[in-house]
Design an enzyme around this catalytic site. Sequence first.
Site, PDB file in Angstrom:
ATOM      1  NE  ARG A 131     117.239  83.813  49.336  1.00 46.57           N
ATOM      2  CZ  ARG A 131     115.935  83.053  48.895  1.00 46.57           C
ATOM      3  NH1 ARG A 131     116.216  83.174  50.464  1.00 46.57           N
ATOM      4  NH2 ARG A 131     115.019  83.221  48.883  1.00 46.57           N
ATOM      5  N   PRO A 132     121.216  88.676  46.361  1.00 47.56           N
ATOM      6  CG  PRO A 132     122.677  88.989  45.028  1.00 47.56           C
ATOM      7  CD  PRO A 132     122.510  87.853  45.881  1.00 47.56           C
ATOM      8  CB  ILE A 133     117.278  92.386  44.354  1.00 45.94           C
ATOM      9  CG1 ILE A 133     118.218  93.329  45.320  1.00 45.94           C
ATOM     10  CG2 ILE A 133     116.701  91.439  45.288  1.00 45.94           C
ATOM     11  CD1 ILE A 133     116.297  94.785  45.300  1.00 45.94           C
ATOM     12  CG  ASP A 134     122.506  91.374  40.710  1.00 49.41           C
ATOM     13  OD1 ASP A 134     122.318  90.059  42.025  1.00 49.41           O
ATOM     14  OD2 ASP A 134     123.911  90.634  40.746  1.00 49.41           O
ATOM     15  CG  LEU A 135     121.081  88.615  38.096  1.00 47.74           C
ATOM     16  CD1 LEU A 135     121.033  87.119  38.605  1.00 47.74           C
ATOM     17  CD2 LEU A 135     121.320  89.186  36.878  1.00 47.74           C
TER      18      LEU A 135
ATOM     19  NE  ARG B 266     115.226  86.388  47.585  1.00 55.69           N
ATOM     20  CZ  ARG B 266     116.289  87.330  46.403  1.00 55.69           C
ATOM     21  NH1 ARG B 266     116.667  88.273  47.556  1.00 55.69           N
ATOM     22  NH2 ARG B 266     116.680  86.545  45.979  1.00 55.69           N
TER      23      ARG B 266
ATOM     24  CE  LYS C 156     107.990  78.434  50.922  1.00 60.75           C
ATOM     25  NZ  LYS C 156     109.110  79.793  50.370  1.00 60.75           N
ATOM     26  CG  ASN C 157     109.264  78.767  46.220  1.00 56.01           C
ATOM     27  OD1 ASN C 157     108.917  79.082  47.624  1.00 56.01           O
ATOM     28  ND2 ASN C 157     109.720  77.841  46.946  1.00 56.01           N
TER      29      ASN C 157
ATOM     30  NE  ARG D 130     109.266  82.260  55.930  1.00 51.29           N
ATOM     31  CZ  ARG D 130     110.069  82.802  54.802  1.00 51.29           C
ATOM     32  NH1 ARG D 130     111.225  83.219  55.795  1.00 51.29           N
ATOM     33  NH2 ARG D 130     110.019  83.611  53.923  1.00 51.29           N
TER      34      ARG D 130
ATOM     35  CB  CYS E 224     116.929  85.219  53.947  1.00 46.85           C
ATOM     36  SG  CYS E 224     117.695  83.825  53.426  1.00 46.85           S
TER      37      CYS E 224
ATOM     38  CG  ASP F 128     114.281  75.202  47.842  1.00 47.83           C
ATOM     39  OD1 ASP F 128     113.301  75.821  46.962  1.00 47.83           O
ATOM     40  OD2 ASP F 128     115.055  75.997  48.367  1.00 47.83           O
TER      41      ASP F 128
ATOM     42  CB  VAL G 237     121.635  76.785  44.541  1.00 46.33           C
ATOM     43  CG1 VAL G 237     120.533  78.221  44.277  1.00 46.33           C
ATOM     44  CG2 VAL G 237     121.153  76.009  43.342  1.00 46.33           C
TER      45      VAL G 237
END
Length: 419
Positions: free
Chosen positions: A121-125, A92, A22-23, A398, A116, A306, A328
Site C-alpha cells: 500500500r504505497p503512497i507514491d500517487l 493507514r 467508514k470509508n 475497525r 498492512c 472489500d 486491486v
Amino acid sequence: MEKFVVEGKQRLTGRVKISGAKNAALPILAGALLTGGTVRLTEVPELTDIYTMLEVLKALGAKYTFSEGEVVLHTPEITSAEAPYEQVRKMRASFLVMGPLLARTGRARISLPGGCAIGARPIDLHLKGFEALGAKIEMGHGYIEATAPKLKGNTVYLDFPSVGATENIMMAAVLAEGQTIIENAAEEPEIVDLANFLNNMGAKIKGAGTKVIRITGVKDLDGVNHTVIPDRIEAGTFMIGAVATHGEVIVENVITDHLTPLIAKLIEAGAEVIEDEDQNALLVRSKGKLKPLDIKTLPYPGFPTDLQAQMMALLATVPGISVVTETVFENRFMHVTELNRMGAKIRIEGRSAFIEGVESLTGARVKATDLRAGAALVIAGLVADGVTEVGHIFHIDRGYERFEEKLRGLGAKIYRVGD
Ligand code: EPZ
C-alpha cells in the site's frame, strides 16, 4: 484478545439497519481540518478507526465531541502539523490528513504509513499529486515532510485510480491557486460524498464520481452540517450473509446504486434481490440451489475488493467451480487458508482463487487477518457444521459497528468472549 464464538447452521432472517460509511467518514473527518468553522457530522459509525482518526485530529488542534453517531468538530487553529507514528501505524487512513494540512498550513509531517496485511500500500500517487501542486517532499527517519508556501493548481494523472490519492489530492487542491484536474480519478461513492461535503463548505469541485475531477481553488472554507452516506460494504456483507445462510434479510438505509455490482452477482448466483424504494431498503433471499460465479474485483463501479472475502465464504458451499480474481490488492487472499481449515476447497493460482464448492463447512478455530476477512469467517461460521471461534476480532471492530449485535438481531447465535 477477544474472539467471536459462532454457532453453525444458522439462517439470517429479519431486518438490519446499515450504519454510515467508514470509508466516507474517514476522509470527511480529515477534510474538517480545512476550516476553522464548526463541522457537524451525523450517521458517523462508532468504530475504532473513527476514534483513531479523531485522536489524530485532536493532536493537530481539533476539538470535538462524538456521541450518538454525531461528531461536532472544530479546529480554530492547527497547533501541530505532525501526525505521529504511533497513530499512523494504527490506521493507514491517517495519511488523509496530509492534503488538508498542506492546504491550510503549507506544511505536513506524517509518519510513513506501514504496509498492512493486504499489501504494501504505497503512497507514491498521493505524493505525485502534492508535488504537482508545488509541494516540496522530503523523506527521512520514517517520516514524510511536505512544504508548500502556496499550492498552485495543476493537472495530475493517477496511474491507478487510487481512492486515497484522489481524496488527498482533492483536499489539497480546494484551497490552491487556480484549477486542478485529477485524471483517472477513483469514482467510488465515498469520493462523491467527500466532494459534496467540501462543496457545502464552499469548495468548487466538479466531476466527482467520474474519471475526471476539476477543482477550482477558493480562499477559505466555512463550517458545515453533513450526513455521511450509508456503508455499501457493510450492507453487502449482510446481503452476502443472507444468501450464504439461505435466509431472508431486509437491509435498511442503503443506496441501491452503490450496490449494483454485488446485486448483479447475487442474482447471477440465483438469489433474489428486491428493492423497496420508499424504504431505501433491499430484500435479499436465496431461492434454493445457487450457481457458481466468476468474479473479478475492480475499482468502482467494478466489483468491490472489500466484498471479495465475503463472497468467497458464500461460494465455498456452492456446488461447482467458482473463480475469484483480485486485481486491486496484491495480497488479499489470507482468508483462504482459514476457510480451507473449515473444510473449504480453495486453490490459489497467482491473482485468482479457484473454489470447488463443498457440501458443508465444519466449525473450527480461525483468525481474522483483516476486517473483511474477519467478516467472511463469521459468515462461514454461520454456515458451517458445529461451532467456529474467530480470533483477532479487533480487525472486525475497525469496520463493523455492533456487528455481533446486528447478527443476533437476525437470529444468529454469535457471542463475543475475551480469551
Ligand atoms: C481505500 O483504501 C479503502 N480504505 C479500502 O478499504 C479499499 O479496499 C480501497 O480503497 C480500494 O477500494 C479507505 O477508504 C479508508 P487505494 P486506499 O489507494 O485508499 C495502490 C476496508 O476494508 N496504490 O485505492 O488505501 C495500492 O497499493 C479498506 O475498509 C498505489 O500503488 O486504497 C492498492 O494496490 C481496506 N499507490 C491500490 O492502489 C498509491 O499512492 C488501491 O489502493 C496509492 C495506492
